[in-house]
Design an enzyme around this catalytic site. Structure first.
Site, PDB file in Angstrom:
ATOM      1  N   THR A 143       0.823  -1.213   0.000  1.00 30.45           N
ATOM      2  CA  THR A 143       0.000   0.000   0.000  1.00 30.45           C
ATOM      3  C   THR A 143       0.862   1.270   0.000  1.00 30.45           C
ATOM      4  O   THR A 143       1.897   1.342   0.659  1.00 30.45           O
ATOM      5  CB  THR A 143      -0.900  -0.011   1.257  1.00 30.45           C
ATOM      6  OG1 THR A 143      -1.600  -1.247   1.275  1.00 30.45           O
ATOM      7  CG2 THR A 143      -1.879   1.137   1.265  1.00 30.45           C
ATOM      8  N   GLY A 182       2.787  -2.768   8.335  1.00 28.95           N
ATOM      9  CA  GLY A 182       3.043  -3.287   9.683  1.00 28.95           C
ATOM     10  C   GLY A 182       4.451  -3.827   9.797  1.00 28.95           C
ATOM     11  O   GLY A 182       4.950  -4.482   8.875  1.00 28.95           O
ATOM     12  N   GLU A 426      -5.954  -6.920   3.457  1.00 28.18           N
ATOM     13  CA  GLU A 426      -6.058  -8.152   2.635  1.00 28.18           C
ATOM     14  C   GLU A 426      -7.249  -8.075   1.690  1.00 28.18           C
ATOM     15  O   GLU A 426      -7.959  -9.056   1.475  1.00 28.18           O
ATOM     16  CB  GLU A 426      -6.198  -9.407   3.518  1.00 28.18           C
ATOM     17  CG  GLU A 426      -5.100  -9.612   4.508  1.00 28.18           C
ATOM     18  CD  GLU A 426      -3.736  -9.438   3.892  1.00 28.18           C
ATOM     19  OE1 GLU A 426      -3.543  -9.833   2.729  1.00 28.18           O
ATOM     20  OE2 GLU A 426      -2.852  -8.886   4.575  1.00 28.18           O
TER      21      GLU A 426
HETATM   22  C1  LIG Z   1      -4.308  -1.897  10.369  1.00 27.12           C
HETATM   23  C2  LIG Z   1      -3.875  -1.967   8.935  1.00 27.12           C
HETATM   24  C3  LIG Z   1      -2.731  -2.674   8.604  1.00 27.12           C
HETATM   25  C4  LIG Z   1      -2.290  -2.710   7.287  1.00 27.12           C
HETATM   26  N1  LIG Z   1      -1.132  -3.374   6.995  1.00 27.12           N
HETATM   27  C5  LIG Z   1      -0.640  -3.337   5.723  1.00 27.12           C
HETATM   28  C6  LIG Z   1       0.616  -3.951   5.412  1.00 27.12           C
HETATM   29  O1  LIG Z   1       1.268  -4.537   6.269  1.00 27.12           O
HETATM   30  N2  LIG Z   1       1.060  -3.861   4.139  1.00 27.12           N
HETATM   31  C7  LIG Z   1       0.360  -3.228   3.144  1.00 27.12           C
HETATM   32  O2  LIG Z   1       0.824  -3.189   2.014  1.00 27.12           O
HETATM   33  N3  LIG Z   1      -0.822  -2.617   3.420  1.00 27.12           N
HETATM   34  C8  LIG Z   1      -1.346  -2.665   4.674  1.00 27.12           C
HETATM   35  N4  LIG Z   1      -2.547  -2.061   4.963  1.00 27.12           N
HETATM   36  C9  LIG Z   1      -3.256  -1.334   3.911  1.00 27.12           C
HETATM   37  C10 LIG Z   1      -4.491  -2.049   3.405  1.00 27.12           C
HETATM   38  O3  LIG Z   1      -4.119  -3.189   2.684  1.00 27.12           O
HETATM   39  C11 LIG Z   1      -5.296  -1.054   2.559  1.00 27.12           C
HETATM   40  O4  LIG Z   1      -5.782  -0.071   3.447  1.00 27.12           O
HETATM   41  C12 LIG Z   1      -6.422  -1.717   1.811  1.00 27.12           C
HETATM   42  O5  LIG Z   1      -5.915  -2.495   0.768  1.00 27.12           O
HETATM   43  C13 LIG Z   1      -7.438  -0.724   1.221  1.00 27.12           C
HETATM   44  O6  LIG Z   1      -6.791   0.213   0.445  1.00 27.12           O
HETATM   45  P1  LIG Z   1      -6.986   1.782   0.722  1.00 27.12           P
HETATM   46  O7  LIG Z   1      -6.754   2.032   2.158  1.00 27.12           O
HETATM   47  O8  LIG Z   1      -6.134   2.523  -0.225  1.00 27.12           O
HETATM   48  O9  LIG Z   1      -8.484   2.057   0.408  1.00 27.12           O
HETATM   49  P2  LIG Z   1      -9.035   2.645  -0.948  1.00 27.12           P
HETATM   50  O10 LIG Z   1      -8.636   1.763  -2.060  1.00 27.12           O
HETATM   51  O11 LIG Z   1      -8.711   4.083  -1.069  1.00 27.12           O
HETATM   52  O12 LIG Z   1     -10.593   2.500  -0.681  1.00 27.12           O
HETATM   53  C14 LIG Z   1     -11.390   3.556  -0.114  1.00 27.12           C
HETATM   54  C15 LIG Z   1     -12.855   3.239  -0.406  1.00 27.12           C
HETATM   55  O13 LIG Z   1     -13.083   3.258  -1.808  1.00 27.12           O
HETATM   56  C16 LIG Z   1     -13.686   2.052  -2.231  1.00 27.12           C
HETATM   57  N5  LIG Z   1     -13.176   1.697  -3.560  1.00 27.12           N
HETATM   58  C17 LIG Z   1     -11.885   1.740  -3.987  1.00 27.12           C
HETATM   59  N6  LIG Z   1     -11.816   1.315  -5.270  1.00 27.12           N
HETATM   60  C18 LIG Z   1     -13.063   0.994  -5.644  1.00 27.12           C
HETATM   61  C19 LIG Z   1     -13.628   0.465  -6.844  1.00 27.12           C
HETATM   62  N7  LIG Z   1     -12.875   0.159  -7.904  1.00 27.12           N
HETATM   63  N8  LIG Z   1     -14.955   0.218  -6.875  1.00 27.12           N
HETATM   64  C20 LIG Z   1     -15.731   0.487  -5.786  1.00 27.12           C
HETATM   65  N9  LIG Z   1     -15.245   0.972  -4.629  1.00 27.12           N
HETATM   66  C21 LIG Z   1     -13.940   1.235  -4.557  1.00 27.12           C
HETATM   67  C22 LIG Z   1     -13.304   1.005  -1.178  1.00 27.12           C
HETATM   68  O14 LIG Z   1     -14.275  -0.022  -1.123  1.00 27.12           O
HETATM   69  C23 LIG Z   1     -13.249   1.851   0.092  1.00 27.12           C
HETATM   70  O15 LIG Z   1     -14.521   1.931   0.663  1.00 27.12           O
HETATM   71  C24 LIG Z   1      -3.020  -2.037   6.274  1.00 27.12           C
HETATM   72  C25 LIG Z   1      -4.193  -1.339   6.605  1.00 27.12           C
HETATM   73  C26 LIG Z   1      -4.626  -1.309   7.913  1.00 27.12           C
HETATM   74  C27 LIG Z   1      -5.872  -0.534   8.249  1.00 27.12           C
END
Ligand SMILES: Cc1cc2nc3c(=O)[nH]c(=O)nc-3n(C[C@H](O)[C@H](O)[C@H](O)COP(=O)(O)OP(=O)(O)OC[C@H]3O[C@@H](n4cnc5c(N)ncnc54)[C@H](O)[C@@H]3O)c2cc1C
Length: 688
Positions: A143, A182, A426
């Site tokens: 991410t 993480g 995930e």
């Molecule tokens: C506690 C925690 C630990 C984490 N650990 C890791 C880690 O170790 N390594 C790592 O790489 N990442 C990590 N992450 C990141 C996590 O994998 C991402 O937050 C997750 O993949 C969602 O991506 P985003 O936050 O960019 O959300 P976004 O993609 O920005 O989504 C925001 C909203 O938009 C919606 N959305 C996005 N695209 C679409 C679409 N095409 N159609 C419809 N709706 C859509 C989603 O459903 C969501 O509601 C962690 C996150 C958390 C909260």
């Protein structure tokens, strides 16, 4: 008359006395079998013996303190893991039981699985021993600040420098910084970084690279790497989720993880035999999240049920002068007991998923990828559904506890905050529903072209859509409420509903709707399909494990009857929640809808006498629950009071020996003694 405290012990004992089955007979189900349970219980005892994992005052600690406490835990955990030769499964249970995300959590939960599944055999020979022994401490960095779900839009690049045979890792903008990673912020010395692979100006999309982050000699960040902890968050307080930017960091070409795609010295790219193979690590983690959801729901149910059995409030019994146990109110049962049934449903689907994943792993070593799609889709669909079921259900159960549920002493808050992130990582839950729906849509289109094609059992019902005229005539066959209890009638209903939603999605697409306009249809369809397989797995699992012989003992009969009542509760709760989708095409009649509602009420009543027995069956220790409200002995009020002893505001630093709070002289006394001046009403014309 007993005091309120003693009454609580009497109440919990009475609950146990009326339980119709032996709860300990079910505990192994949640531990994955008798043998495994023995080993895992021994690990729990090992953790309980170690002072470093003590959690008595955990609820009072802030972020920095929790992180500091976690460091010795990390060291002791690895010492014990090594000393006792713990298997990955035992190590995972060790960490679950610690009940805190120790800041190397991602090393074993993401870094190692990704390395094992995506590094080539030669790479594993070199890196494996370092990583398995914590010489390399790793994280998984996908991410970015500006890019999460859309993997194809990642900005971090890995550009091949043919002259030096090296990759140049670069994050050119603020939005390309890795974020949320993480174990990155303070602990990791290596990362698997997802970066766009670029050779001679051509972009081959995101690929994983092993990137050293910190010196193995003194842990200082390596040149070109900027790393920080990313700051406070909702849960996982002790974790160092981090931020990183790479400024033209050079790594050897051979640091690309090359099990599925390879790049030669000459810069020739070979693609994987299947594009989804690269997501193997994620699939494994999604599978574990299904089991984690079951455990978390069971934990909340244990606390909520025990407390609701010893909490008396409201209506008074004139004979005994006792108020009603709140668990006897249908509104309380309706908000707690379905969660119990979902925990069971989820554990059975977890078993089903684990078996499919194990089969897939065996196949893949022979180059057979036929299960890949199913594994990907079902781990996504179940992860999405079960984590939401847990996240919402645990909060509902917490609210059911009234005011005390708002206290951290309830034991319902700290772990739930951590659990909440599972709906996001995930694969964000709502997005995963698109993958499930896309897969079902494709199967439907294929089956219409070729009705005799092979379909795996959970999607076989799609064939019913081939003769659409007949399909729309289908009606639920139940002629009485009793017939609604027949598993085949219920399963048919869930199949029909999912099939109809597939058809409607296909129609919408055919009529020219953009995929992005069909989000809601995808969410509905994925949920419908997953609810169907959850019920089917629950039913099959129950029959396989507990419907043991033609000549059962009374104990076996009692157990089967008890667990069937939980199955019925899961079915009728789910059916009732989704009634509109069974009614809208006339598959259910209004009368059948009314039977469903009544069956739900009846199911709640039949689970109620065994509720505390079911709470006990999960086998959680009081140490793990860390809850004043949900401990085995039911002494909720005494424990609530006892836990206040650890509150730092009540300690010497904040309260003197006379019981007077810190700051009294300076800040409180002047108020009490009128030294801050009298209150004067402001005249309408005067300004502030
Ligand atoms: C506690 C925690 C630990 C984490 N650990 C890791 C880690 O170790 N390594 C790592 O790489 N990442 C990590 N992450 C990141 C996590 O994998 C991402 O937050 C997750 O993949 C969602 O991506 P985003 O936050 O960019 O959300 P976004 O993609 O920005 O989504 C925001 C909203 O938009 C919606 N959305 C996005 N695209 C679409 C679409 N095409 N159609 C419809 N709706 C859509 C989603 O459903 C969501 O509601 C962690 C996150 C958390 C909260």
């Amino acid at each position: 008359m007993p005091s309120a405290e003693n009454q609580q012990q009497l109440d919990i004992a009475a609950e146990r006395a009326k339980c119709t089955f032996d709860p300990s007979q079910l505990t192994a189900l949640f531990y994955g079998g008798e043998e495994k349970m023995k080993r895992l219980k021994a690990i729990e005892a090992m953790v309980d013996r170690e002072p470093v994992f003590d959690r008595t005052d955990r609820y009072f600690l802030g972020r920095t303190e929790r992180f500091k406490r976690a460091l010795p835990m990390v060291k002791r955990y690895v010492e014990l893991r090594n000393e006792h030769g713990l298997t990955p499964e035992e190590s995972a249970h060790f960490k679950v039981y610690i009940d805190d995300y120790i800041p190397v959590h991602l090393h074993e939960s993401m870094f190692l699985p990704v390395l094992r599944s995506q590094a080539s055999d030669e790479q594993l020979k070199v890196w494996g021993p370092h990583a398995e022994n914590y010489h390399y401490i790793g994280c998984y960095a996908q991410t970015e600040l500006g890019h999460g779900s859309a993997l194809s839009r990642l900005e971090t690049t890995a550009t091949l420098d043919l002259a030096t045979d090296q990759w140049v890792i670069n994050s050119p903008t603020q939005s390309s910084a890795k974020f949320w990673i993480g174990t990155l912020g303070k602990m990791a010395n290596h990362a698997v970084v997802q970066a766009k692979l670029i050779i001679k100006g051509k972009d081959y999309g995101a690929h994983p690279f092993l990137v050293p982050l910190r010196s193995l000699k003194d842990h200082t960040p390596l040149p070109g790497v900027v790393i920080k902890d990313q700051g406070p968050k909702q849960g996982a307080i002790s974790m160092d989720n981090g931020y990183a930017r790479f400024n033209h960091v050079r790594i050897p070409r051979t640091n690309m993880l090359m099990r599925f795609s390879q790049v030669s010295k000459e810069g020739v790219y070979s693609k994987p035999i299947h594009p989804k193979l690269a997501y193997g690590g994620m699939t494994a983690v999604r599978t574990t999240l299904i089991n984690h959801s079951a455990l978390s729901m069971a934990r909340a149910v244990t606390i909520a049920t025990r407390y609701s059995a010893v909490r008396r409030q409201g209506n008074v019994d004139l004979k005994t002068d006792l108020e009603t146990q709140v668990l006897d109110y249908p509104a309380v049962q309706y908000r707690i007991l379905p969660l119990l049934s979902h925990a069971f449903a989820t554990i059975f689907s977890g078993y089903w998923m684990n078996e499919m994943y194990a089969q897939y792993n065996a196949d893949i070593t022979k180059g057979d990828t036929s299960l890949l799609k199913d594994v990907h889709v079902y781990s996504s669909g179940l992860k999405s559904y079960c984590t939401k079921l847990g996240a919402d259900g645990i909060e509902e159960a917490r609210r059911c506890l009234g005011g005390h549920g708002f206290s951290l002493f309830s034991g319902m808050i700290d772990f739930h905050r951590q659990f909440l992130a599972t709906v996001t990582y995930e694969g964000e839950n709502a997005l995963l529903t698109q993958q499930v729906s896309r897969y079902l849509l494709k199967l439907y289109k294929d089956v219409v072209r070729k009705p005799d094609m092979h379909l795996s059992p959970p999607s076989r019902y799609i064939v019913s859509l081939v003769d659409h005229e007949r399909f729309v005539q289908q009606r639920c066959a139940a002629r009485s409420m009793a017939e609604l209890y027949h598993p085949e009638i219920v399963l048919k209903a869930f199949q029909h509903r999912a099939a109809r939603l597939i058809f409607e999605l296909a129609q919408a697409e055919k009529q020219g709707a953009q995929w992005s306009d069909l989000n809601l249809e995808c969410m509905r369809l994925s949920k419908a399909h997953v609810q169907y397989i959850m019920i089917e797995n629950f039913h099959n699992g129950l029959e396989k494990r507990y419907n043991v012989s033609s000549n059962p003992t009374p104990e076996q009969e009692a157990l089967l009857a008890a667990i069937r009542s939980v199955y019925n509760l899961h079915v009728f709760y789910t059916l009732e929640t989704e009634l509109a989708e069974f009614l809208e095409d006339g598959y259910f009649s209004p009368e059948q809808a009314a039977w469903t509602r009544q069956a739900l009420k009846d199911s709640l009543k039949s689970v109620r006498p065994n509720a505390v027995g079911f709470a006990d069956c999960f086998g959680f220790t009081d140490k793990f629950l860390n809850s004043a409200l949900g401990s085995y002995d039911g002494r909720a009020y005494e424990r609530m009071a006892e836990m206040t002893e650890y509150e730092p505001l009540n300690g010497k630093e904040m309260t003197d020996e006379r019981g007077v709070v810190w700051g009294y002289e300076e800040f409180l006394r002047p108020l009490i003694f009128g030294e801050v001046g009298p209150y004067k009403a402001r005249k309408p014309e005067s300004k502030l």
